[in-house]
Design an enzyme around this catalytic site. Structure first.
Site, PDB file in Angstrom:
ATOM      1  N   TRP A  20       0.815  -1.221   0.000  1.00 47.77           N
ATOM      2  CA  TRP A  20       0.000   0.000   0.000  1.00 47.77           C
ATOM      3  C   TRP A  20       0.845   1.267   0.000  1.00 47.77           C
ATOM      4  O   TRP A  20       0.313   2.353  -0.133  1.00 47.77           O
ATOM      5  CB  TRP A  20      -0.952  -0.012   1.202  1.00 47.77           C
ATOM      6  CG  TRP A  20      -0.336  -0.488   2.474  1.00 47.77           C
ATOM      7  CD1 TRP A  20       0.393   0.248   3.368  1.00 47.77           C
ATOM      8  CD2 TRP A  20      -0.367  -1.821   2.985  1.00 47.77           C
ATOM      9  NE1 TRP A  20       0.809  -0.538   4.401  1.00 47.77           N
ATOM     10  CE2 TRP A  20       0.353  -1.814   4.210  1.00 47.77           C
ATOM     11  CE3 TRP A  20      -0.940  -3.010   2.547  1.00 47.77           C
ATOM     12  CZ2 TRP A  20       0.516  -2.961   4.986  1.00 47.77           C
ATOM     13  CZ3 TRP A  20      -0.773  -4.145   3.322  1.00 47.77           C
ATOM     14  CH2 TRP A  20      -0.068  -4.121   4.523  1.00 47.77           C
ATOM     15  N   ARG A  21       2.152   1.110   0.127  1.00 47.07           N
ATOM     16  CA  ARG A  21       3.032   2.269   0.009  1.00 47.07           C
ATOM     17  C   ARG A  21       3.481   2.487  -1.431  1.00 47.07           C
ATOM     18  O   ARG A  21       4.191   3.447  -1.723  1.00 47.07           O
ATOM     19  CB  ARG A  21       4.264   2.093   0.915  1.00 47.07           C
ATOM     20  CG  ARG A  21       3.929   2.224   2.392  1.00 47.07           C
ATOM     21  CD  ARG A  21       5.153   2.079   3.258  1.00 47.07           C
ATOM     22  NE  ARG A  21       4.815   2.347   4.650  1.00 47.07           N
ATOM     23  CZ  ARG A  21       5.652   2.151   5.671  1.00 47.07           C
ATOM     24  NH1 ARG A  21       6.875   1.688   5.440  1.00 47.07           N
ATOM     25  NH2 ARG A  21       5.272   2.413   6.911  1.00 47.07           N
ATOM     26  N   GLU A  33      -5.584   0.817   5.462  1.00 46.61           N
ATOM     27  CA  GLU A  33      -5.638   1.421   6.789  1.00 46.61           C
ATOM     28  C   GLU A  33      -6.726   0.792   7.648  1.00 46.61           C
ATOM     29  O   GLU A  33      -6.541   0.593   8.851  1.00 46.61           O
ATOM     30  CB  GLU A  33      -5.840   2.937   6.674  1.00 46.61           C
ATOM     31  CG  GLU A  33      -4.637   3.698   6.158  1.00 46.61           C
ATOM     32  CD  GLU A  33      -3.427   3.555   7.056  1.00 46.61           C
ATOM     33  OE1 GLU A  33      -3.591   3.329   8.271  1.00 46.61           O
ATOM     34  OE2 GLU A  33      -2.297   3.653   6.541  1.00 46.61           O
ATOM     35  N   GLN A  38      -6.774  -3.118  13.428  1.00 50.12           N
ATOM     36  CA  GLN A  38      -6.729  -4.101  14.506  1.00 50.12           C
ATOM     37  C   GLN A  38      -6.033  -5.389  14.055  1.00 50.12           C
ATOM     38  O   GLN A  38      -6.304  -6.451  14.588  1.00 50.12           O
ATOM     39  CB  GLN A  38      -8.159  -4.442  14.961  1.00 50.12           C
ATOM     40  CG  GLN A  38      -8.973  -3.258  15.456  1.00 50.12           C
ATOM     41  CD  GLN A  38      -8.522  -2.770  16.823  1.00 50.12           C
ATOM     42  OE1 GLN A  38      -7.781  -3.463  17.505  1.00 50.12           O
ATOM     43  NE2 GLN A  38      -8.954  -1.589  17.208  1.00 50.12           N
ATOM     44  N   TYR A  78     -13.462  -7.794  14.343  1.00 48.93           N
ATOM     45  CA  TYR A  78     -13.952  -6.403  14.346  1.00 48.93           C
ATOM     46  C   TYR A  78     -14.739  -6.136  13.060  1.00 48.93           C
ATOM     47  O   TYR A  78     -14.389  -5.271  12.252  1.00 48.93           O
ATOM     48  CB  TYR A  78     -12.801  -5.409  14.483  1.00 48.93           C
ATOM     49  CG  TYR A  78     -12.025  -5.554  15.773  1.00 48.93           C
ATOM     50  CD1 TYR A  78     -12.415  -4.870  16.921  1.00 48.93           C
ATOM     51  CD2 TYR A  78     -10.915  -6.385  15.844  1.00 48.93           C
ATOM     52  CE1 TYR A  78     -11.702  -5.008  18.116  1.00 48.93           C
ATOM     53  CE2 TYR A  78     -10.210  -6.533  17.036  1.00 48.93           C
ATOM     54  CZ  TYR A  78     -10.606  -5.840  18.158  1.00 48.93           C
ATOM     55  OH  TYR A  78      -9.910  -5.991  19.330  1.00 48.93           O
ATOM     56  N   TYR A 116      -7.350   9.532  12.718  1.00 50.19           N
ATOM     57  CA  TYR A 116      -6.124   8.879  12.248  1.00 50.19           C
ATOM     58  C   TYR A 116      -6.247   8.450  10.785  1.00 50.19           C
ATOM     59  O   TYR A 116      -5.379   8.744   9.964  1.00 50.19           O
ATOM     60  CB  TYR A 116      -5.784   7.670  13.120  1.00 50.19           C
ATOM     61  CG  TYR A 116      -4.813   6.761  12.415  1.00 50.19           C
ATOM     62  CD1 TYR A 116      -3.455   7.080  12.373  1.00 50.19           C
ATOM     63  CD2 TYR A 116      -5.242   5.626  11.723  1.00 50.19           C
ATOM     64  CE1 TYR A 116      -2.559   6.287  11.675  1.00 50.19           C
ATOM     65  CE2 TYR A 116      -4.357   4.829  11.024  1.00 50.19           C
ATOM     66  CZ  TYR A 116      -3.019   5.164  10.999  1.00 50.19           C
ATOM     67  OH  TYR A 116      -2.134   4.399  10.292  1.00 50.19           O
ATOM     68  N   ASP A 134      -1.266   7.626  15.779  1.00 50.72           N
ATOM     69  CA  ASP A 134      -1.712   6.317  16.253  1.00 50.72           C
ATOM     70  C   ASP A 134      -0.877   5.928  17.462  1.00 50.72           C
ATOM     71  O   ASP A 134      -0.173   6.763  18.049  1.00 50.72           O
ATOM     72  CB  ASP A 134      -1.600   5.276  15.140  1.00 50.72           C
ATOM     73  CG  ASP A 134      -0.149   5.015  14.730  1.00 50.72           C
ATOM     74  OD1 ASP A 134       0.764   5.751  15.186  1.00 50.72           O
ATOM     75  OD2 ASP A 134       0.085   4.063  13.959  1.00 50.72           O
ATOM     76  N   CYS A 188      11.157   1.751  18.418  1.00 49.38           N
ATOM     77  CA  CYS A 188      10.602   2.249  19.688  1.00 49.38           C
ATOM     78  C   CYS A 188       9.362   1.418  20.044  1.00 49.38           C
ATOM     79  O   CYS A 188       8.239   1.925  20.127  1.00 49.38           O
ATOM     80  CB  CYS A 188      10.261   3.722  19.565  1.00 49.38           C
ATOM     81  SG  CYS A 188       9.907   4.536  21.155  1.00 49.38           S
TER      82      CYS A 188
END
Length: 350
Positions: A20-21, A33, A38, A78, A116, A134, A188
């Site tokens: 998707w990039r 997205e 989730q 979901y 977002y 996010d 991170c």
């Protein structure tokens, strides 16, 4: 060197190659997205390709039947995400002539799209300077700037967004957002972050003060409730029974076996007594319990489902407003079901 420059320079060397990039098509970015909201990237990749194969554009998604969309989504969980995608695609056809909206406020107005997702679509597809804040953003910013405001508080959300919007590269907003996502996902991380590889280490206050593990701060603890589901697999003459969940509850729109939900764990006799006067007892007269499988626990975000599969022989009494659908066993795999139902049915589902 500024925050955004350090970040983007790092990204050029370490970015993840994701399908998707490779596009600026807002439809494809939107689908990716929503899937990744989730879902882990590795799992989401297969679903992304499969979804686009079934629904390559807004028109095909809008014109599909809801059950077809849910079946394609099966296993991701979901399911409101899939229903919202379907509804939003119909809105785009009706209000925007089938063209994905360009303005941030119009993207944000689509069902299932929050701050977002709107920021991600507008920055990745259109190069608009909106920070896609996010969990990765919260974690990186909380640590680099040693921010103790709870990220799940109203003030925290407002403050973190304002800071992200101040830091975002106005010339390269897409690169900035993608870099923040990647550094949060690969360096991170929530636990055991690789600070030695972080381009922001020299400006990171949490690292300097040895407070990495303490940040970010959350004020709320998720409470989880227990629910007890007893599913009945009733088969005979090559037929079985399913019903579609219609309530505003988990798995809305998906099919499952006839169900009795109880407020606490019960024996099978207690379950049948509890079911008296319900649609289940009106539709089925249990003649014999053939097999009771061991209970399994299925974990959702705020619920623990304790599910028991019961194989039974029963007489079926069709009702005027029937909720149960009699189908050939060989067609069970044609219906969209929850992951729990797939697990319970095992070899019975294909």
């Amino acid at each position: 060197m500024e925050f955004s420059d350090l970040l983007i320079n790092w990204y050029w060397e370490h970015k993840r190659e994701l399908p998707w990039r490779e596009t600026t098509d807002p439809y494809k970015i939107w689908i990716s997205e929503i899937i990744l909201q989730q879902t882990r990237v590795v799992q989401g990749m297969e679903y992304y390709h499969n979804f686009l194969q079934h629904f390559p554009d807004v028109k095909s998604l809008a014109e599909a039947e809801e059950e077809e969309v849910l079946k394609c989504w099966q296993g991701l969980g979901y399911y409101s995400r899939a229903r919202n995608l379907h509804f939003a695609a119909q809105t785009i056809m009706e209000k925007h002539g089938g063209t994905f909206p360009l303005k941030h406020e119009e993207v944000l107005a689509l069902k299932g799209i929050g701050d977002y997702t709107a920021a991600a679509i507008c920055s990745f597809a259109y190069g608009q300077p909106y920070a896609a804040v996010d969990g990765n953003f919260y974690r990186v910013l909380a640590r680099v700037f040693e921010i103790e405001t709870p990220i799940d508080s109203t003030k925290g959300k407002k403050d973190f967004y304002a800071l992200a919007q101040e830091l975002i590269s106005k010339e390269h907003p897409a690169l900035f957002n993608q870099a923040m996502m990647d550094i949060g996902a690969t360096v991170c991380t929530p636990t055991s972050p690789n600070c030695q590889e972080c381009p922001l280490q020299n400006m990171c206050l949490a690292s300097a003060h040895r407070r990495i593990a303490e940040l970010p701060v959350k004020s709320k603890k998720n409470s989880s409730k227990d629910r007890y589901f007893y599913y009945f697999l009733i088969k005979g003459n090559g037929q079985t029974y399913l019903h579609r969940r219609e309530e505003n509850d988990i798995w809305k729109g998906l099919y499952e076996l006839p169900l009795v939900e109880t407020p606490a764990p019960m024996s099978i006799d207690e379950v049948l007594a509890f079911a008296q006067g319900t649609k289940f007892s009106d539709s089925f007269s249990i003649r014999k319990i053939d097999h009771v499988h061991a209970s399994i626990t299925h974990i959702l975000s705020h619920q623990r489902i304790h599910a028991t599969l019961i194989e039974a022989t029963a007489d079926f009494h069709p009702q005027q407003n029937a909720v149960y659908k009699q189908i050939p066993e060989t067609e069970m795999g044609d219906y969209p079901v929850s992951r729990l139902t797939e697990i319970l049915l095992g070899d019975n589902f294909s």
